[in-house]
Structure formats: C-alpha cells, structure tokens
Design an enzyme around this catalytic site. Structure first.
Site, short mmCIF file in Angstrom:
data_model
loop_
_atom_site.label_atom_id
_atom_site.label_comp_id
_atom_site.label_asym_id
_atom_site.label_seq_id
_atom_site.Cartn_x
_atom_site.Cartn_y
_atom_site.Cartn_z
N TYR A 76 0.83 -1.21 0.00
CA TYR A 76 0.00 0.00 0.00
C TYR A 76 0.87 1.26 0.00
CZ TYR A 76 -4.60 -2.18 0.04
OH TYR A 76 -5.73 -2.87 -0.33
N SER A 77 0.69 2.17 0.97
CA SER A 77 1.29 3.51 0.83
C SER A 77 2.80 3.57 1.01
CB SER A 77 0.62 4.48 1.81
OG SER A 77 -0.67 4.79 1.35
N THR A 78 3.42 2.47 1.44
CA THR A 78 4.88 2.47 1.42
C THR A 78 5.38 2.64 -0.01
OG1 THR A 78 5.00 1.20 3.48
CG2 THR A 78 6.94 1.13 2.08
N TYR A 116 -3.83 14.20 3.86
CA TYR A 116 -3.21 13.02 3.25
C TYR A 116 -3.82 12.69 1.89
CZ TYR A 116 -1.45 8.22 3.04
OH TYR A 116 -0.84 7.05 2.67
N LYS A 143 4.49 4.95 -1.87
CA LYS A 143 4.71 6.39 -2.08
C LYS A 143 6.17 6.77 -1.96
CE LYS A 143 0.19 8.21 -0.52
NZ LYS A 143 -0.56 6.96 -0.26
#
Length: 365
Positions: free
Chosen positions: A53-55, A143, A57
């Site tokens: 997921y957002s890792t 966010y 980014k």
C-alpha cells in the site's frame, strides 16, 4: 530483533512478515517467516512479495527526488509548468512540492470514481487536472492517500515520457536488482502473499462523523483489500498504493537516501539531493487523518507522531502496517512488510517494536 519478530508470529500478531535493516550500505538483518496466506498453506519464503500500500509512495518520491537532482524537476515550480492542463480551476499556483507534501488540496476526486478507475491512468489524471482544490493549497496538510501517486506520477511522465512504473524500474529497481514493482508482471503472481484485511469496522474510511474531505478521500471510490488479489490491481501502476515488494527490497532501495545517494556501489543521487527530502514543507493538523503531521518532500519527518531517535530521519507507512524508516544520521534503513493488516495506524506496534529493537542493538538509542 529475531526474538521480537518471532514473538509477533508466535502470538498471532503476524501471520506472515519480513523485516530488514541496513547500515552503511550493508544488510545487517533480513528475516522472514510465517505464512503467505490466511489458511496457512503457503510458507512465507525468502522471495515472497506483498502489496505494501502507501509504502509505495516512498518509491514515487524517490523518482521525483532523482529528477530534481538532475535538474529536470523544480519542487518550487508550479505543477502547470510540466502539466499545463493542471492549471485549470484555480490550480495554476500549486507547486510540485505541495503535491509531494500532501498540501495541494487534491486529496480526492470530486467526480464519482469507481474502483476500476484506479486502472485507468488517463481518466484518473484528467479528472484531477480539471477539478478545483478541496481546500486552499499550501495552508494545511491533508493526506493524498491515492491521488498523490497519479499527481506526482503524471509530472514524472510529462518530464520523462515514461510512466512512473517504467521510470522506477529502469532507474532504480533494475540497477539495484531490487524486487519491488509498480505494475507487477503476471509472471510473478505466484510469489505474492495474500493480504488479510482488518477486522470489520476498522478499515480505512470506516467511522462516523467524517468531514466532506475525509468522506471523499476515503470513500470515493474507497479501498477494497480483496482487489489486491486480482491481476488488474497487481498489473496496474498505482504509485501511491499498488507497489509489490518485500522488506528487503524496500530497505535496500532506501539505502540510496540513507547513504548520501549511493547504494550497492552505484550513485543515484547527490548527498544534497537526498537531503532535500528533509526540508519541512508543512506541519499542522492533517485534514484527512485528523492528527498532527510534519511533511517533507514525500516523507514524514522526525518530531511528529512517530518517535525517532535522530533528527535527520524520514519515514512512511502503508495501510495495514508496512513501514520504512530512513535515518540519515545513523545511515540506516528499517523496513517491515506483512500480510495481516491492522485497522489502525496509531496502535500497531509490530513494526515500531522491531525498529526499537534494532535501535537498541545498533546503539542508536
């Protein structure tokens, strides 16, 4: 660290997971264990990979930092310099740095979005370019859970002519031999661990009393953990949430930032280019997450909600519990990836407990 990692698996806090620590460009800890599926029929192997997921980014941010270091991208420039259509509806002054720091007022789509629209780059970016911001850009953090990847990714595409996933693969992953993918080839599907969603009522977007900004960000169209089992999700380039890798690849890629731009004998960035990530862009109460935030260029900064031992440290986490911490003072990276998802970002101590064990072992604290 091994004891803490084994305790998480033994207690059921984790079903399958991996953790990796590097220092001065050397991999010191590389642990994996448990099972890659909820039925516990497949062992979590050395080369098991999982949606983090957002890792993801952090990989997108790294691509932008590389372009800035080459002089091809200016974080202080308006996004419209690279993507002219983005100037529509009062967005002509929004900077690339504001995209990187979640302060552009673009945390969600205003137009109704279906989950399948995540796979349609043209639709996702065109709608964002056309709409007005949800709040005054640069005034508060909020966010950009999914939109940030399309926003920064489209800037990268306009500059390089390559999709974000292609640029990342050719400029970062392949030169490092790193097993991280933004757009996973079908040939790798059999190595992917199955995510176990948070308990009902504890997922992203659950809860009453949401503001309009929160409701749009979390629920238009919302995240469906089951989608990560599909070829459509895995193959798509979703640069804020769709990356597939493991703790080793996340930690070893971010050796670049921890070690002044060099990893595995190759230089990717100047030291000054790495330290751009430390430059505070905005701090305050996050309009989406509801808590305090301190954002640099693509990363969270020390001094915020995560206790970090050194000031020149950046970090990011992903929905469910993945985490990476990059300490430029101690020249270390710590990465954690797992398949059993927690529903909260504040009470999940799995990754942070492992980080604390590593800091103790390294004498950082």
């Amino acid at each position: 660290m091994r004891a803490a990692f084994e305790a998480n698996l033994a207690s059921g806090a984790d079903v399958g997971a991996a953790v990796c620590v590097t220092q001065d460009g050397e991999t010191l800890v590389d642990l994996w264990g448990g099972y890659a599926d909820p039925a516990k029929t497949r062992a979590w192997e050395r080369d098991t990979i999982v949606n983090v997921y957002s890792t993801t980014k952090t990989m997108t941010a790294l691509c932008a930092l590389i372009l800035a270091d080459r002089g091809a991208l200016d974080f202080d420039a308006p996004v419209a310099r690279y993507w002219p259509e983005f100037a529509a509806n009062g967005k002509d002054a929004i900077t690339v740095g504001q995209l990187m720091a979640h302060s552009a007022g673009m945390s969600a789509w205003r137009a109704p979005m279906a989950k399948e629209d995540f796979y349609d780059w043209e639709k996702a970016t065109t709608l964002l370019a056309a709409q007005a911001p949800l709040w005054a850009p640069g005034t508060q953090p909020g966010y950009h859970a999914i939109t940030q990847g399309y926003l920064v990714g489209e800037v990268v595409r306009r500059i390089t002519g390559q999709t974000l996933g292609t640029f990342f693969r050719e400029e970062v992953a392949e030169p490092l031999g790193a097993d991280f993918h933004i757009g996973l080839p079908a040939s790798e599907d059999d190595r992917v661990a199955e995510l176990i969603p948070p308990p009902p009522g504890q997922g992203a977007g659950d809860g009453a009393g949401q503001s309009e900004i929160q409701a749009l960000t979390f629920n238009n169209p919302g995240i469906d953990v089951a989608a990560t089992k599909t070829r459509a999700w895995r193959g798509a380039e979703i640069p804020a949430a769709g990356g597939t890798g493991n703790a080793r690849s996340v930690a070893e890629i971010h050796m670049i930032l921890a070690n002044g731009g060099i990893a595995k004998g190759k230089r990717f960035l100047s030291e000054a280019g790495c330290r751009k990530a430390l430059e505070l862009q905005i701090e305050g109460t996050d309009l989406v997450m509801g808590g305090p935030a301190r954002f640099g260029l693509g990363f969270g900064l020390a001094g915020g909600v995560v206790p970090l031992p050194n000031p020149n440290t950046i970090f990011w986490g992903g929905y469910g519990g993945s985490l990476v911490i990059i300490d430029m003072d101690a020249r270390t990276t710590i990465a954690f990836a797992m398949n059993k998802m927690a529903g909260t970002t504040t009470g999940d101590m799995r990754a942070l407990g492992l980080a604390m064990a590593s800091w103790q072992a390294l004498g950082v604290v």
